[in-house]
Design an enzyme around this catalytic site. Sequence first.
Site, PDB file in Angstrom:
ATOM      1  N   HIS A  92      13.133  -9.535   7.193  1.00 42.54           N
ATOM      2  CA  HIS A  92      12.492  -8.406   6.354  1.00 42.54           C
ATOM      3  C   HIS A  92      11.396  -7.873   6.761  1.00 42.54           C
ATOM      4  O   HIS A  92      11.061  -6.568   7.084  1.00 42.54           O
ATOM      5  CB  HIS A  92      12.982  -8.835   5.114  1.00 42.54           C
ATOM      6  CG  HIS A  92      12.161  -7.905   3.955  1.00 42.54           C
ATOM      7  ND1 HIS A  92      12.482  -6.558   3.731  1.00 42.54           N
ATOM      8  CD2 HIS A  92      11.282  -8.506   3.256  1.00 42.54           C
ATOM      9  CE1 HIS A  92      11.529  -6.088   2.887  1.00 42.54           C
ATOM     10  NE2 HIS A  92      10.847  -7.354   2.565  1.00 42.54           N
TER      11      HIS A  92
ATOM     12  N   HIS B 233       3.727  -9.985   3.736  1.00 40.50           N
ATOM     13  CA  HIS B 233       3.624  -9.554   2.659  1.00 40.50           C
ATOM     14  C   HIS B 233       4.412 -10.091   1.483  1.00 40.50           C
ATOM     15  O   HIS B 233       4.029 -10.194   0.401  1.00 40.50           O
ATOM     16  CB  HIS B 233       4.143  -8.016   2.692  1.00 40.50           C
ATOM     17  CG  HIS B 233       5.441  -7.860   2.549  1.00 40.50           C
ATOM     18  ND1 HIS B 233       6.220  -7.804   3.703  1.00 40.50           N
ATOM     19  CD2 HIS B 233       6.362  -7.802   1.635  1.00 40.50           C
ATOM     20  CE1 HIS B 233       7.481  -7.422   3.437  1.00 40.50           C
ATOM     21  NE2 HIS B 233       7.633  -7.516   1.956  1.00 40.50           N
TER      22      HIS B 233
ATOM     23  N   GLU C 114       3.927 -14.522  -2.475  1.00 45.02           N
ATOM     24  CA  GLU C 114       4.908 -14.346  -3.778  1.00 45.02           C
ATOM     25  C   GLU C 114       6.196 -15.381  -3.453  1.00 45.02           C
ATOM     26  O   GLU C 114       6.394 -16.252  -4.487  1.00 45.02           O
ATOM     27  CB  GLU C 114       5.448 -13.003  -3.625  1.00 45.02           C
ATOM     28  CG  GLU C 114       6.561 -12.633  -4.624  1.00 45.02           C
ATOM     29  CD  GLU C 114       5.765 -12.062  -5.764  1.00 45.02           C
ATOM     30  OE1 GLU C 114       6.406 -11.473  -6.561  1.00 45.02           O
ATOM     31  OE2 GLU C 114       4.705 -12.258  -6.111  1.00 45.02           O
ATOM     32  N   ASP C 115       6.682 -15.593  -2.151  1.00 43.61           N
ATOM     33  CA  ASP C 115       8.108 -16.421  -2.242  1.00 43.61           C
ATOM     34  C   ASP C 115       7.695 -17.863  -1.399  1.00 43.61           C
ATOM     35  O   ASP C 115       8.536 -18.634  -1.649  1.00 43.61           O
ATOM     36  CB  ASP C 115       8.704 -15.863  -1.170  1.00 43.61           C
ATOM     37  CG  ASP C 115       9.427 -14.316  -1.664  1.00 43.61           C
ATOM     38  OD1 ASP C 115       8.937 -14.094  -2.907  1.00 43.61           O
ATOM     39  OD2 ASP C 115       9.755 -13.465  -0.938  1.00 43.61           O
TER      40      ASP C 115
ATOM     41  N   ASP D 241       7.769  -1.595   2.699  1.00 47.69           N
ATOM     42  CA  ASP D 241       8.573  -2.801   2.278  1.00 47.69           C
ATOM     43  C   ASP D 241       9.801  -2.034   1.333  1.00 47.69           C
ATOM     44  O   ASP D 241      11.002  -2.381   1.344  1.00 47.69           O
ATOM     45  CB  ASP D 241       7.549  -3.461   1.466  1.00 47.69           C
ATOM     46  CG  ASP D 241       8.471  -4.504   0.643  1.00 47.69           C
ATOM     47  OD1 ASP D 241       9.487  -5.067   1.258  1.00 47.69           O
ATOM     48  OD2 ASP D 241       7.959  -4.719  -0.697  1.00 47.69           O
TER      49      ASP D 241
ATOM     50  N   ASP E  85      23.713  28.752   4.813  1.00 48.68           N
ATOM     51  CA  ASP E  85      23.627  29.807   5.642  1.00 48.68           C
ATOM     52  C   ASP E  85      22.412  30.268   6.247  1.00 48.68           C
ATOM     53  O   ASP E  85      22.210  30.901   6.915  1.00 48.68           O
ATOM     54  CB  ASP E  85      23.941  31.002   4.616  1.00 48.68           C
ATOM     55  CG  ASP E  85      25.535  31.412   4.637  1.00 48.68           C
ATOM     56  OD1 ASP E  85      26.303  30.784   5.431  1.00 48.68           O
ATOM     57  OD2 ASP E  85      25.900  32.191   3.828  1.00 48.68           O
TER      58      ASP E  85
HETATM   59 MN    MN Z   1       9.483  -7.445   0.768  1.00 45.58          MN
END
Ligand code: MN
Length: 476
Positions: free
Chosen positions: A48, A72, A76-77, A139, A259
């Site tokens: 990702h 990024h 957070e993770d 993202d 058209d």
């Molecule tokens: Mn992300």
Amino acid sequence: MFTIDDLADRLGGYLPPDEIQQVKRAFYYAEQAHDGQRRRSGEPYVTHPLAVANILANMHMDHQSLMAAMLHDVIEDTGVSKKALAAQFGKPVAELVDGVSKLTQITFEDKAVAQAENFQKMVLAMSRDIRVIIVKLADRLHNMRTLGALRPDKKRRIARETLEIYARIAGRLGINTIRVELEDLSFQAIHPMRAERIKRAVASARGNRRSAMREIQASLQQSLDDEGLKGTVIGRQKHLLSIYKKMRDQRKPFAEIMDVFGFRIITEDVASCYRILGVVHNLYKPVPGRFKDYIAIPKANGYQSLHTTLFGQRGMPIEVQIRTREMEAMANNGIAAHWLYKAGQTAHPIAEGSHARARAWVKGLLEMQRHAGDSLEFIEHVKNDLFPDDVYVFTPKGDIMELPQGATVIDFAYSVHTDIGNNCIACRIDRHLAPLSTRLESGQTLEIITAPGARPNLAWRISSPLPRRAPPFAMR
Ligand code: MN
């Protein structure tokens, strides 16, 4: 599968080796930090951030943005601290990652107030470094591309948020390649059946029109060559959401929208744009009232181009856009074109101008935030602001001011200065006295008359988006 080496190869086209090395280092760091984590699709999580970095590489963003893209989701993770990132990759990258993480925590699903407060946080993050929002857009784009087997209601919620917030910000910053893709992916998630029907109709209409398109393209190209003008003629396709909106808002049948033949002519310099305009007007008769000069008066997001519509054979309308290569880069990448040119060491005035405008926009949002009574009022302002159809008016000195569609004289007065807004009692539009509640139209010259202590009726300011028509859907 797309790998870090594929990305490094691509970066070789515009970044020096030491910067590419730093991007690779950020990738390996992220790979280790996310080790064992997987995406919903089952792929290793690091695919990702790598894909997000690749989106930014296509826009030729700088190495710090790419490093931030790799990292990024790390704070957070994986619980890595901002401090640790700063020690490893330097403060600017750590700040970018922190900014993107803060945006990630923001969701716009809750009640309006929470939404407004979140938007304020977003504006603050952007005002520190505009690259934060560019990384965030990339993202969101990759997340939209991989919505996959999410529950339909969840999909729709994310798509609505994407359409309402992120696609509009991309539009406001002129990053049209991302805006268009976000819009089409959101449309497909919200209205899968309608999107599918339009997609199929477009494919079959395209087949029918192929020879006519080729014919017009050849005759346009021939006329340029005859005049010795350098320019490339390319065919243009409308995207799904824009077709759908035309059907819904202008109540046009599908056949009528399709058209229209769309072309773009890319040339060397501004003078050639106007000369080419003369040539195409000589080849096909122009439709009166349809010519727009966005080169002389650029759109708020920095977009520049000449637009004209011609009568083709059998009365078929032909829409032509004429612009330089730099204008084309601006039209696709907007504010991101700033880094595109910086990387090539030749800062381009158009790109610089767009960067300055984007900064001015963010600064304007901060100002608004300070003056708005509460968060709800603020978000209404912002929503108006994100409608890109601005009107352009002139001050008595000839300065151009841009205001959102539907803005009134009072909005203009406040946009000049808060004190002028607070004290305005009357106004002259093109030298004629006019009420403060008058809606502005592009091209007008405005002179505000003030008196100390005058308190204008603020109800005349635009505080809510224009009413929109209900969305009926009929397709022929
Ligand atoms: Mn992300």
